[in-house]
Structures are given as structure tokens and as C-alpha cells.
Scaffold this motif. Sequence first.
Motif, PDB file in Angstrom:
ATOM      1  N   GLY A  34       0.733  -1.144  -0.138  1.00 14.70           N
ATOM      2  CA  GLY A  34      -0.023   0.115  -0.051  1.00 14.70           C
ATOM      3  C   GLY A  34       1.051   1.301   0.017  1.00 14.70           C
ATOM      4  O   GLY A  34       2.039   1.265  -0.596  1.00 14.70           O
ATOM      5  N   CYS A  35       0.352   2.290   0.707  1.00 14.16           N
ATOM      6  CA  CYS A  35       1.012   3.518   0.763  1.00 14.16           C
ATOM      7  C   CYS A  35       2.440   3.436   1.541  1.00 14.16           C
ATOM      8  O   CYS A  35       2.105   2.689   2.627  1.00 14.16           O
ATOM      9  CB  CYS A  35       0.173   4.581   1.423  1.00 14.16           C
ATOM     10  SG  CYS A  35       1.049   6.120   1.671  1.00 14.16           S
ATOM     11  N   PRO A  36       3.344   3.926   1.210  1.00 16.40           N
ATOM     12  CA  PRO A  36       4.727   3.610   1.920  1.00 16.40           C
ATOM     13  C   PRO A  36       4.712   4.538   3.328  1.00 16.40           C
ATOM     14  O   PRO A  36       5.514   4.124   4.208  1.00 16.40           O
ATOM     15  CB  PRO A  36       6.037   4.228   0.918  1.00 16.40           C
ATOM     16  CG  PRO A  36       5.049   4.933  -0.013  1.00 16.40           C
ATOM     17  CD  PRO A  36       3.655   4.461  -0.181  1.00 16.40           C
ATOM     18  N   TYR A  67      -3.257   8.880  10.027  1.00 18.65           N
ATOM     19  CA  TYR A  67      -4.503   8.931   9.237  1.00 18.65           C
ATOM     20  C   TYR A  67      -4.753   7.610   8.269  1.00 18.65           C
ATOM     21  O   TYR A  67      -5.788   7.247   7.876  1.00 18.65           O
ATOM     22  CB  TYR A  67      -4.768   9.996   8.226  1.00 18.65           C
ATOM     23  CG  TYR A  67      -4.267  11.454   8.682  1.00 18.65           C
ATOM     24  CD1 TYR A  67      -5.516  12.046   9.507  1.00 18.65           C
ATOM     25  CD2 TYR A  67      -3.311  12.364   8.609  1.00 18.65           C
ATOM     26  CE1 TYR A  67      -5.134  13.316  10.396  1.00 18.65           C
ATOM     27  CE2 TYR A  67      -3.121  13.395   9.238  1.00 18.65           C
ATOM     28  CZ  TYR A  67      -4.215  13.945   9.942  1.00 18.65           C
ATOM     29  OH  TYR A  67      -3.836  15.192  10.915  1.00 18.65           O
ATOM     30  N   ALA A  68      -3.852   6.532   8.671  1.00 15.15           N
ATOM     31  CA  ALA A  68      -3.828   5.277   7.549  1.00 15.15           C
ATOM     32  C   ALA A  68      -5.169   4.584   8.213  1.00 15.15           C
ATOM     33  O   ALA A  68      -5.599   4.466   9.448  1.00 15.15           O
ATOM     34  CB  ALA A  68      -2.623   4.624   7.796  1.00 15.15           C
ATOM     35  N   LYS A  69      -5.555   4.109   7.093  1.00 15.98           N
ATOM     36  CA  LYS A  69      -7.032   3.268   7.312  1.00 15.98           C
ATOM     37  C   LYS A  69      -6.562   1.886   6.223  1.00 15.98           C
ATOM     38  O   LYS A  69      -5.672   1.892   5.666  1.00 15.98           O
ATOM     39  CB  LYS A  69      -8.332   3.756   6.534  1.00 15.98           C
ATOM     40  CG  LYS A  69      -8.817   4.813   7.698  1.00 15.98           C
ATOM     41  CD  LYS A  69     -10.206   4.921   7.353  1.00 15.98           C
ATOM     42  CE  LYS A  69     -11.020   5.750   8.371  1.00 15.98           C
ATOM     43  NZ  LYS A  69     -12.389   6.067   8.231  1.00 15.98           N
ATOM     44  N   CYS A  98      -2.158  10.585  -1.897  1.00 18.17           N
ATOM     45  CA  CYS A  98      -2.675  10.043  -0.815  1.00 18.17           C
ATOM     46  C   CYS A  98      -4.383   9.645  -1.041  1.00 18.17           C
ATOM     47  O   CYS A  98      -4.839  10.213  -1.874  1.00 18.17           O
ATOM     48  CB  CYS A  98      -2.634  11.150   0.013  1.00 18.17           C
ATOM     49  SG  CYS A  98      -3.497  10.888   1.616  1.00 18.17           S
ATOM     50  N   HIS A  99      -4.628   8.578  -0.542  1.00 15.96           N
ATOM     51  CA  HIS A  99      -5.916   7.897  -0.791  1.00 15.96           C
ATOM     52  C   HIS A  99      -6.857   8.949  -0.011  1.00 15.96           C
ATOM     53  O   HIS A  99      -8.198   9.225  -0.299  1.00 15.96           O
ATOM     54  CB  HIS A  99      -6.360   6.531   0.044  1.00 15.96           C
ATOM     55  CG  HIS A  99      -5.666   5.604  -0.752  1.00 15.96           C
ATOM     56  ND1 HIS A  99      -5.966   5.195  -2.213  1.00 15.96           N
ATOM     57  CD2 HIS A  99      -4.667   4.561  -0.248  1.00 15.96           C
ATOM     58  CE1 HIS A  99      -4.982   4.088  -2.399  1.00 15.96           C
ATOM     59  NE2 HIS A  99      -4.221   3.857  -1.258  1.00 15.96           N
ATOM     60  N   ARG A 100      -6.671   9.710   0.978  1.00 16.02           N
ATOM     61  CA  ARG A 100      -7.543  10.185   1.990  1.00 16.02           C
ATOM     62  C   ARG A 100      -7.281  11.758   2.097  1.00 16.02           C
ATOM     63  O   ARG A 100      -7.840  12.489   3.044  1.00 16.02           O
ATOM     64  CB  ARG A 100      -7.357   9.934   3.537  1.00 16.02           C
ATOM     65  CG  ARG A 100      -7.466   8.136   3.352  1.00 16.02           C
ATOM     66  CD  ARG A 100      -7.911   7.734   4.881  1.00 16.02           C
ATOM     67  NE  ARG A 100      -8.781   8.292   5.377  1.00 16.02           N
ATOM     68  CZ  ARG A 100      -8.951   8.764   6.686  1.00 16.02           C
ATOM     69  NH1 ARG A 100      -7.830   8.602   7.425  1.00 16.02           N
ATOM     70  NH2 ARG A 100     -10.301   9.208   6.939  1.00 16.02           N
ATOM     71  N   TYR A 101      -6.958  12.442   1.025  1.00 19.30           N
ATOM     72  CA  TYR A 101      -6.228  13.926   1.198  1.00 19.30           C
ATOM     73  C   TYR A 101      -7.701  14.630   1.489  1.00 19.30           C
ATOM     74  O   TYR A 101      -7.690  15.536   2.320  1.00 19.30           O
ATOM     75  CB  TYR A 101      -5.892  14.281  -0.348  1.00 19.30           C
ATOM     76  CG  TYR A 101      -5.813  15.607  -0.416  1.00 19.30           C
ATOM     77  CD1 TYR A 101      -5.003  16.498   0.440  1.00 19.30           C
ATOM     78  CD2 TYR A 101      -6.699  16.498  -1.393  1.00 19.30           C
ATOM     79  CE1 TYR A 101      -4.812  17.974   0.251  1.00 19.30           C
ATOM     80  CE2 TYR A 101      -6.431  17.778  -1.505  1.00 19.30           C
ATOM     81  CZ  TYR A 101      -5.925  18.582  -0.744  1.00 19.30           C
ATOM     82  OH  TYR A 101      -5.567  19.783  -0.859  1.00 19.30           O
TER      83      TYR A 101
END
Length: 377
Positions: free
Chosen positions: A334-336, A343-345, A366-369
Motif C-alpha cells: 500500500g502507501c509507503p 490517518y492510515a486506514k 494519498c487516498h484520503r487527502y
Amino acid sequence: MQDSSSDYLLEVENLRAFHTSKTGLIRAVNGISFGVKEGESVGIFGESGAGKSSIALSILGIFNKVSRFYATASASEESERLWALHDKARKKGMTPEEMGEELPGVWGRVLFKGKDLLALKEKELRKVRGNEITYVPQGLAGSLNPYTEIDLQTAEALWAHDDDDILWEREVARRVLEVLDLVEIGDVDIRKSLKPGEFSLGEDQRILIAMALIMEPSLMIADEPTTAVDVGVQQRILDAIILAKERLGLSVLMISNDQGVMAETADRVGVMSAGKLMEFGDVHTILKSPGHPFTRAFIMSNPPMELMRTIREKGLRIRGIPGNPPDMANPPAGCPFNPRCEYAKEVCREQMPEYREVERGHWMLCHRYEELPEFIL
Ligand code: SF4
């Protein structure tokens, strides 16, 4: 992460620079794209070990040589196998994807004045490196020859590139004086014949910048040019670069982990972590209202003095980024940034985000910006 403008001097497209190690393939630069326009200064900013210098070495065509040197020294069978596959792919004009395996070396495209530097032969590349593109590396001052007068050292690149033997000594002397004067070496008429030991550390650093400017390059890559110097010396080095940019219309790729350096020298900035650009945009946006959780955490881990008051007034906390940067031989899924991101989900742990232009010229990985709280300094 570019607009469709045609005035790009340098365009870096999907750049990957991997090298072998005892623990596996290190993804130092992992799919980076950006451009530098004529007369523009772009900063690459981020934590140590993020891959910033590897971008510079890749553009200059040095990354593979350095990586192969270390691979040969370690003499691992796997490393030999991967570099042999690299050579095979190059010979056949195939990409790692077409070979079905991640490979060491530099891949992607680096267009300079429309020409792909990664496709050039070493002889052709030499005409560009040190001539049209110059490099100011880290830890500069020690690289001056202590036994040779500075005017002779400054002129060296000019003589070295004078393949057709057309330069006149008088012309060389004039250009040497011009560049030493540009970087503000005082009393240059008299002091040009002195040796490096007779100059201060800051002057030595600026002489090296003069050496990078003597060829009247189009692009200067400056890699942490102010490392290990005090604030006063740092300011004069940055002033010399800014002046050169203005007077010569130079484009600059400035690499640093110092926000102050970015604020002083860059028009646009890419923020780098774990071989990726996390965020890219104009310098004001990135430093005053960073959108990416990594950019926010990185800025708040070591804010410049002038932001201290704002930070106190807003009740924000100064603290280091929790945890360690990821192991680039075994990056997280996923995101490094997910193991360190507050904020990681679930989605962040499963899928690599894609680059999105969240405002004109402002790019985000970013997924959640859109869900993040506002953050303005
Ligand atoms: S994608 Fe998720 S883990 Fe990565 S920076 Fe954004 S919120 Fe954090």
C-alpha cells in the motif's frame, strides 16, 4: 506531474532507479515524474535516505556506475544475475515490465531539451554532463585541489570541453573573473591567483559553484550545497545560486532536507519519502498549507525558526515523525507512509495511491487527502 507547457527544459518521466544489496533490490527512486522549466528552480525536499540524491545521479548518468561498483564489491550471485538481466534488457531495448521482473539500474525517461539522456551513449552524455548540466555535490569544499590556484581550477572545465581547440587564454581569463565575481569572491583581480587554503570555507563553496557556472550551463543540479555550514555561510551560498539563476537565466534542481533552503530558492517543490514524490506543487502551498500527511509531519518535525510563533499560536506540536523510514528492499504494502501515518486506514495498507492533481499544479499521492483536517501554517 507536469502541465502541457512546452517550455520544459528537463522532463523526468516514471523514473526508477534500483540497486542491489545483500537484503534485496533497493528501490531508491520508484516511479517519479516532474519537470523543470526554463529559468525555473524546482526543489526536491524530504528526509535523508528518501532517494533525493539518486534522482540527481540518475539524471547525470552516474547512478548505474556507482550501483554496479558496489554490486561488484559485494559479489553476490543474485546481484550478478540481476545486473546480467539488466544488460540483456538494455541490449534488446526491453523494459523490466517486458522482462517480467524488477531490475536494477535506471529506467523511465529523462528528457533534456527533448533528448532522452537515458538513451545516450557515454560519449554523447559527457558532452551534456559538466557542460549543459552541471552538478554541485554535497560536502563541496574538500573537493578543491589545495595545490592549484583557483583561477586555474575554475578554468579546468572550459579547457576540458574545448574539443576543437578554439578557446583563447584571454577569453578564458575573462570568463573565470566573471564567474568568480558572480559568486561574490571579493578582490577577485588580486585573489584569483591564491590557493583554496587562503579562502574561507564559504568562499571555497562559492568557488565550486563558480566552477559549475563557467560552462554557462542551462541546468544546475545542487545536492545539499549548504550541508554542514553555519547560517551565515549558508545564506551567501544560496545568494550566489539565486544570483546566478537570475543573471544567467539558469534552471536549478535543488535537493535539500532544509525547508529554509526550499523557501529561499525554489519556485516549485516535490516532497520525497521512500523513493516517491508524496506531494508536488508551488513552494508557497507546500510550505504554508501542506496537504499530504508526510509533508505535514516532516515540516512539523523540524520547523524553521520563523514558523515557531505561528506554531505556538495555533497550538500545534513539534514532534519527530514516529517510527523509521521503510526498508526499501521490503517496502510495506500500500502507501509507503502507512506504518507511520496517523490517518492510515485499511485502504492505505492494501493499495498504493495514485497521483491526483487536487488543485491546478498541486499533485498528491494519498487516498484520503479530501478527508484530512485543514492544516495552514
Ligand atoms: S494514503 Fe493513507 S497512509 Fe498514505 S499518507 Fe494518505 S492517509 Fe496516510
